[in-house]
Motif scaffolding. Structure first.
Motif, PDB file in Angstrom:
ATOM      1  N   THR A  28       2.445   5.706  -2.481  1.00  0.00           N
ATOM      2  CA  THR A  28       1.611   5.259  -1.536  1.00  0.00           C
ATOM      3  C   THR A  28       0.284   5.764  -1.775  1.00  0.00           C
ATOM      4  OG1 THR A  28       2.458   6.394   0.307  1.00  0.00           O
ATOM      5  CG2 THR A  28       3.200   4.256  -0.059  1.00  0.00           C
ATOM      6  N   LEU A  29       0.095   6.833  -0.924  1.00  0.00           N
ATOM      7  CA  LEU A  29      -1.195   7.730  -0.626  1.00  0.00           C
ATOM      8  C   LEU A  29      -0.569   9.300  -1.292  1.00  0.00           C
ATOM      9  CD1 LEU A  29      -2.708   6.421   2.751  1.00  0.00           C
ATOM     10  CD2 LEU A  29      -3.462   5.714   0.245  1.00  0.00           C
ATOM     11  N   PRO A  30      -1.031   9.889  -2.365  1.00  0.00           N
ATOM     12  CA  PRO A  30      -0.274  10.820  -2.884  1.00  0.00           C
ATOM     13  C   PRO A  30      -1.031  12.044  -2.206  1.00  0.00           C
ATOM     14  CG  PRO A  30      -1.101   9.456  -4.884  1.00  0.00           C
ATOM     15  CD  PRO A  30      -1.569   8.853  -3.597  1.00  0.00           C
ATOM     16  N   TYR A  31      -2.165  11.710  -1.777  1.00  0.00           N
ATOM     17  CA  TYR A  31      -2.972  13.111  -0.976  1.00  0.00           C
ATOM     18  C   TYR A  31      -2.417  13.309   0.426  1.00  0.00           C
ATOM     19  CZ  TYR A  31      -5.470   9.646   1.455  1.00  0.00           C
ATOM     20  OH  TYR A  31      -5.898   8.504   2.537  1.00  0.00           O
ATOM     21  N   GLN A  50       0.419   0.996  -9.109  1.00  0.00           N
ATOM     22  CA  GLN A  50       0.091  -0.152  -8.172  1.00  0.00           C
ATOM     23  C   GLN A  50      -0.341   0.146  -6.800  1.00  0.00           C
ATOM     24  OE1 GLN A  50       2.150  -0.113  -5.325  1.00  0.00           O
ATOM     25  NE2 GLN A  50       2.960   1.917  -5.862  1.00  0.00           N
ATOM     26  N   SER A  51      -1.031  -0.561  -6.119  1.00  0.00           N
ATOM     27  CA  SER A  51      -1.977  -0.286  -4.874  1.00  0.00           C
ATOM     28  C   SER A  51      -1.226  -0.897  -3.797  1.00  0.00           C
ATOM     29  CB  SER A  51      -3.279  -0.619  -5.052  1.00  0.00           C
ATOM     30  OG  SER A  51      -3.771  -2.085  -5.499  1.00  0.00           O
ATOM     31  N   VAL A  52      -0.196  -1.615  -3.994  1.00  0.00           N
ATOM     32  CA  VAL A  52       0.411  -2.109  -2.849  1.00  0.00           C
ATOM     33  C   VAL A  52       0.755  -1.356  -1.579  1.00  0.00           C
ATOM     34  CG1 VAL A  52       2.314  -3.829  -2.156  1.00  0.00           C
ATOM     35  CG2 VAL A  52       1.266  -4.342  -4.624  1.00  0.00           C
ATOM     36  N   GLY A  53       1.317  -0.281  -2.089  1.00  0.00           N
ATOM     37  CA  GLY A  53       2.101   0.780  -1.291  1.00  0.00           C
ATOM     38  C   GLY A  53       0.755   1.444  -0.416  1.00  0.00           C
ATOM     39  N   ALA A  54      -0.504   1.868  -1.206  1.00  0.00           N
ATOM     40  CA  ALA A  54      -1.374   2.077  -0.312  1.00  0.00           C
ATOM     41  C   ALA A  54      -2.223   0.990   0.503  1.00  0.00           C
ATOM     42  CB  ALA A  54      -2.498   2.590  -1.285  1.00  0.00           C
ATOM     43  N   LYS A  55      -2.199  -0.092   0.155  1.00  0.00           N
ATOM     44  CA  LYS A  55      -2.887  -1.176   1.068  1.00  0.00           C
ATOM     45  C   LYS A  55      -1.866  -1.281   2.256  1.00  0.00           C
ATOM     46  CE  LYS A  55      -4.165  -5.966   1.159  1.00  0.00           C
ATOM     47  NZ  LYS A  55      -4.124  -7.140  -0.017  1.00  0.00           N
ATOM     48  N   GLY A  56      -0.541  -1.289   2.088  1.00  0.00           N
ATOM     49  CA  GLY A  56       0.411  -1.539   3.164  1.00  0.00           C
ATOM     50  C   GLY A  56       0.424  -0.551   4.060  1.00  0.00           C
ATOM     51  N   VAL A  57       0.161   0.963   3.666  1.00  0.00           N
ATOM     52  CA  VAL A  57       0.224   1.738   4.638  1.00  0.00           C
ATOM     53  C   VAL A  57      -1.173   1.737   5.431  1.00  0.00           C
ATOM     54  CG1 VAL A  57      -0.402   4.553   4.818  1.00  0.00           C
ATOM     55  CG2 VAL A  57       1.473   3.465   3.170  1.00  0.00           C
ATOM     56  N   VAL A  58      -2.291   1.686   4.821  1.00  0.00           N
ATOM     57  CA  VAL A  58      -3.501   1.477   5.455  1.00  0.00           C
ATOM     58  C   VAL A  58      -3.629   0.175   6.433  1.00  0.00           C
ATOM     59  CG1 VAL A  58      -5.902   1.303   5.210  1.00  0.00           C
ATOM     60  CG2 VAL A  58      -4.924   2.534   3.829  1.00  0.00           C
ATOM     61  N   ALA A 125      -2.968  10.550  11.492  1.00  0.00           N
ATOM     62  CA  ALA A 125      -1.864  10.743  12.300  1.00  0.00           C
ATOM     63  C   ALA A 125      -0.844   9.466  11.869  1.00  0.00           C
ATOM     64  CB  ALA A 125      -1.649  11.060  13.520  1.00  0.00           C
ATOM     65  N   LEU A 126      -1.328   8.307  12.047  1.00  0.00           N
ATOM     66  CA  LEU A 126      -0.462   7.149  11.921  1.00  0.00           C
ATOM     67  C   LEU A 126      -0.255   6.805  10.711  1.00  0.00           C
ATOM     68  CD1 LEU A 126      -2.300   4.650  14.672  1.00  0.00           C
ATOM     69  CD2 LEU A 126      -0.029   5.631  14.813  1.00  0.00           C
ATOM     70  N   LYS A 127      -1.221   7.149   9.514  1.00  0.00           N
ATOM     71  CA  LYS A 127      -0.611   6.958   8.133  1.00  0.00           C
ATOM     72  C   LYS A 127       0.413   7.989   7.849  1.00  0.00           C
ATOM     73  CE  LYS A 127      -5.075   7.362   6.430  1.00  0.00           C
ATOM     74  NZ  LYS A 127      -6.135   7.352   5.584  1.00  0.00           N
ATOM     75  N   HIS A 128       0.441   9.305   8.331  1.00  0.00           N
ATOM     76  CA  HIS A 128       1.595  10.000   8.106  1.00  0.00           C
ATOM     77  C   HIS A 128       2.776   9.829   8.554  1.00  0.00           C
ATOM     78  CE1 HIS A 128      -0.276  13.948   6.530  1.00  0.00           C
ATOM     79  NE2 HIS A 128      -1.188  13.358   6.995  1.00  0.00           N
ATOM     80  N   LEU A 129       2.766   9.166  10.051  1.00  0.00           N
ATOM     81  CA  LEU A 129       3.982   8.431  10.403  1.00  0.00           C
ATOM     82  C   LEU A 129       4.440   7.376   9.629  1.00  0.00           C
ATOM     83  CD1 LEU A 129       2.873   8.225  14.495  1.00  0.00           C
ATOM     84  CD2 LEU A 129       4.507   9.519  13.000  1.00  0.00           C
ATOM     85  N   LEU A 343       7.084  -6.727   0.068  1.00  0.00           N
ATOM     86  CA  LEU A 343       6.304  -5.533   0.748  1.00  0.00           C
ATOM     87  C   LEU A 343       5.365  -5.874   1.521  1.00  0.00           C
ATOM     88  CD1 LEU A 343       6.377  -3.087  -2.462  1.00  0.00           C
ATOM     89  CD2 LEU A 343       7.686  -2.734  -0.479  1.00  0.00           C
ATOM     90  N   ALA A 344       4.647  -6.942   1.310  1.00  0.00           N
ATOM     91  CA  ALA A 344       3.650  -7.548   2.078  1.00  0.00           C
ATOM     92  C   ALA A 344       4.158  -7.756   3.557  1.00  0.00           C
ATOM     93  CB  ALA A 344       2.852  -8.468   1.550  1.00  0.00           C
ATOM     94  N   GLU A 345       5.347  -8.400   3.691  1.00  0.00           N
ATOM     95  CA  GLU A 345       5.942  -8.598   4.790  1.00  0.00           C
ATOM     96  C   GLU A 345       6.275  -7.484   5.564  1.00  0.00           C
ATOM     97  OE1 GLU A 345       8.976 -11.197   3.947  1.00  0.00           O
ATOM     98  OE2 GLU A 345       7.759 -13.088   3.499  1.00  0.00           O
ATOM     99  N   ALA A 346       6.679  -6.581   4.839  1.00  0.00           N
ATOM    100  CA  ALA A 346       7.245  -5.415   5.414  1.00  0.00           C
ATOM    101  C   ALA A 346       5.906  -4.346   6.016  1.00  0.00           C
ATOM    102  CB  ALA A 346       7.991  -4.432   4.477  1.00  0.00           C
ATOM    103  N   PHE A 347       4.844  -4.354   5.354  1.00  0.00           N
ATOM    104  CA  PHE A 347       3.771  -3.535   6.109  1.00  0.00           C
ATOM    105  C   PHE A 347       2.766  -4.534   6.664  1.00  0.00           C
ATOM    106  CE2 PHE A 347       5.262  -1.205   2.425  1.00  0.00           C
ATOM    107  CZ  PHE A 347       5.367   0.257   3.134  1.00  0.00           C
TER     108      PHE A 347
END
Length: 519
Positions: A28-31, A50-58, A125-129, A343-347
Motif C-alpha cells: 500500500t504505502l511502503p513508507y 499497483q496503486s489500488v492499495g495506496a488509493k484505498g488507504v488514503v 495516525a488513521l493511515k497507520h491504523l 478492494l474498492a468495496e473494501a476500502f
C-alpha cells in the motif's frame, strides 16, 4: 528493570504484528512501516506494481478523518445533565443562555484545533491504523506526536485496558548533553547495557516508560539506563495524553489488526497479476523482425529502409516475432478487474454504475451503504480516540484560562461525530423516505392532514444535531399567532366595512343636500 529491558521484553509479542504491518505497508504505502526503522539503516523502498492499495488507504483514512473531526461542524456538544435536573424544570431562558455559553466554548475548542496541526497528525495516525492496525498519539501542550508500531510496545490487561507503554525514539546527542550535562561519553561507553545506538554517529536512543498506577498514569524518560531529570509526568486515567489506538480488536491481543490485513490476499494477488501484465505487455510491445536465411533481402537493408521505402524481396521471407499471449492476458486482466472491484468495496471507494441513466439518488444510496460499513470502527475510535482527545483538550483549555471551569456534575460533553452522526443520518434518511412515501401514495394533502409538523421539525433538527430550544415555535405560539392574525383580519375587515358605511352615508347626505337646494 530499565525501560530498555522492558521494551525488549515486550517486543517479542509485538513482532508478529509488526511483520504483518510491514507486509501490508509494502503493498500500500511502503513508507509508513519500514523493516529497518529500529536499526537506523535506510534502504530503498520497493514500489508496488499497483496503486489500488495506496488509493484505498488514503480514501478510507480521509473518510474516517471527515467523520471523526468534521471541518465545518463540531464533533462534540456540551449539554446539561438531564439526570441532575430531572426533579426540577430548568427555566427555558436560563437554559438558552447556557446553550449560548456552551456554543462559545465549543467554538473556542474548534478554533484551537484549527490553529494547530492536530488534523495532520490524526490523518497520519488513521493511515497507520488502516495499514498496521495500531498507532500511538501523544498529546503535548501545543501539538500532537505520532508513534508508529515500530517505535512503541504496549501491555494490556484482560479487559483491554492499557497498563504499560514503552516508546523508543532517537535524538541528537547534543540535545542529550543539554538535558544531562553531567553525563559523559566515557561513562556511556562503559555502561553494562550494550546499546545499539552507540554505533550511530550523533544519535542515541531515548525510552519513555508509561505505567498505570491505580487511577492515574505516570511516566518518565531514560537514556543509557538513567532517568532524565524533568522528564517525569502524571495524569489521571481519563485525562491521559497517551492514546494507543487500534483499528480492530481481538480478544486477548494487546495490538490491533488493520484493514489491509483483512484483504492482504487480494492485494498480493493483484500485485502479482499486475506485475505479470506489465512485464508481459512490455515484452509484447517489443518489435523484432525476422528474415529467412535463404532470403535475398539482407537484414541490414531492411533495418536501413525508411518509411515507405521499396526493398527487393519476398514478404514471406520476412516475419515479426509475436508473443501470442492475448488470451492469457485477457484472463489475467479480467481477474485484475474483479480484484480491483472487491478492494474498492473494501476500502469504501465510491464506484457508481457507469451509465447515462445513473441518478443522484443512486449515487447517494451507494455512498450511504459504504458509510454504514464503518459502524463498528466508528464506535471503537469514538471510545479510544474522540472521548480522551476531547477530555484532554477541555482540561488544557481550562488550565490556560481559554474557557471557564466546567462543573462536571452539571455539564457533560457528548460526542456527536462518528457512529452518532451515522445514526442521525440514518434517522434523517428514514424520515425523509417516510414523508415521500406518504406524499406519493396518499397525496400531498395527507401530510398536512395526518402528520404533526412540529414533531417532524423536532426530529429533523435532532437528526442534524440542532437544538430547537427557542428556535422552533411551539404549537401554542403558532396557534396564538394565528388567532392574533385572525383577530387583526377581523378588525381590518370591520374597519373597512365601517369605512364603506361612512362613505355611503356621506354620499346619501350629499344627495339629500343636493335635492333640498332650490333651483
Amino acid at each position: 528493570m530499565t525501560a530498555k529491558h522492558r521494551y525488549d521484553s515486550l517486543s517479542g509479542e509485538r513482532n508478529q504484528f509488526l511483520q504483518t504491518a510491514i507486509d501490508a505497508s509494502k503493498l500500500t504505502l511502503p513508507y509508513l512501516v519500514k523493516q529497518d526503522e529500529e536499526s537506523g539503516s535506510h534502504k530503498t523502498l520497493l514500489t508496488p506494481y499497483q496503486s489500488v492499495g495506496a488509493k484505498g488507504v488514503v480514501t478510507l483514512a480521509s473518510k474516517l478523518m471527515l467523520a471523526l473531526l468534521p471541518p465545518q461542524t463540531s464533533f462534540f456538544k456540551l449539554q446539561l445533565d438531564e439526570a441532575v435536573f430531572a426533579q426540577g424544570e430548568v427555566n427555558p431562558q436560563i437554559r438558552s443562555e447556557l446553550d449560548l455559553s456552551f456554543a462559545k466554548i465549543e467554538r473556542t475548542i474548534l478554533e484551537s484545533i484549527a490553529a494547530s496541526d492536530d488534523r495532520v497528525v490524526v490523518h497520519q495516525a488513521l493511515k497507520h491504523l488502516v495499514v498496521s492496525g495500531n498507532a500511538l498519539i501523544y498529546m503535548a501542550k501545543d501539538k500532537l506526536k505520532l508513534y508508529p508500531l515500530s517505535r512503541y510496545v504496549v501491555n494490556r490487561d484482560g479487559l483491554g485496558n492499557v497498563i504499560e507503554i514503552v516508546t523508543r525514539e532517537s535524538i541528537d546527542k547534543s540535545i542529550l548533553q543539554e538535558m544531562m550535562p553531567d553525563l559523559k561519553e566515557e561513562k556511556v561507553a562503559d555502561s553494562e547495557d550494550n546499546y545499539s545506538s552507540l554505533g550511530k554517529s550523533n544519535q542515541c536512543d531515548i525510552y519513555t516508560h508509561i505505567k498505570r498506577e491505580n487511577n492515574r498514569f505516570v511516566w518518565h524518560q531514560e537514556v543509557y539506563g538513567k532517568k532524565i531529570p524533568k522528564s517525569f509526568g502524571k495524569a489521571p486515567v481519563d485525562l491521559t495524553p497517551w492514546l494507543p489506538l487500534r483499528f480492530n480488536t481481538v480478544d486477548n491481543e494487546a495490538y490491533g489488526r488493520g484493514r489491509v490485513e483483512e484483504f492482504l490476499g487480494d492485494l498480493e494477488s493483484l500485485d502479482a497479476l499486475s506485475q505479470a501484465i506489465i512485464e508481459g505487455s512490455a515484452a509484447a510491445a517489443k518489435v523484432v523482425f525476422t528474415v529467412s536465411p535463404s532470403s535475398t533481402t539482407k537484414p541490414a537493408t531492411l533495418a536501413k529502409a525508411g518509411n515507405g521505402a521499396i526493398v527487393q524481396g519476398r514478404p514471406d521471407d520476412i516475419g515479426v516475432v509475436q508473443v501470442g499471449k492475448t488470451a492469457d492476458f485477457a484472463t489475467a486482466y479480467n481477474m485484475v478487474q474483479q480484484l480491483e472491484r472487491r478492494l474498492a468495496e473494501a476500502f469504501l471507494i465510491l464506484n457508481v454504475r457507469n451509465s447515462e441513466r445513473t441518478t443522484a439518488e443512486e449515487v447517494r444510496m451507494t455512498q450511504m451503504e459504504l458509510e454504514q460499513q464503518l459502524g463498528g470502527l466508528f464506535s471503537l475510535l469514538t471510545v479510544d480516540f474522540l472521548v480522551p482527545y476531547l477530555n484532554r483538550k477541555l482540561s488544557q483549555a481550562q488550565k490556560t484560562g481559554d474557557i471557564p471551569k466546567i462543573p462536571k456534575q452539571f455539564v457533560k460533553p457528548t460526542i456527536v461525530a462518528g457512529i452518532n452522526a451515522l445514526g442521525r443520518g440514518q434517522d434523517r434518511e428514514s424520515l425523509a423516505m417516510f414523508m415521500q412515501t406518504i406524499a406519493q401514495t396518499m397525496g400531498p394533502q395527507a401530510i398536512g392532514q395526518y402528520i404533526n409538523p412540529e414533531e417532524v421539525i423536532k426530529r429533523l433538527a435532532a437528526s442534524q444535531g440542532i437544538d430547537v430550544l427557542n428556535l422552533v415555535k411551539t404549537m401554542q405560539e403558532v396557534q396564538g399567532e394565528q388567532q392574533q392574525m385572525m383577530q387583526q383580519e377581523q378588525e381590518l375587515a370591520m374597519a373597512n366595512q365601517a369605512s364603506k358605511f361612512a362613505q355611503i352615508d356621506q354620499q346619501a347626505e350629499a344627495q339629500q343636500a343636493a335635492a333640498d337646494t332650490p333651483t
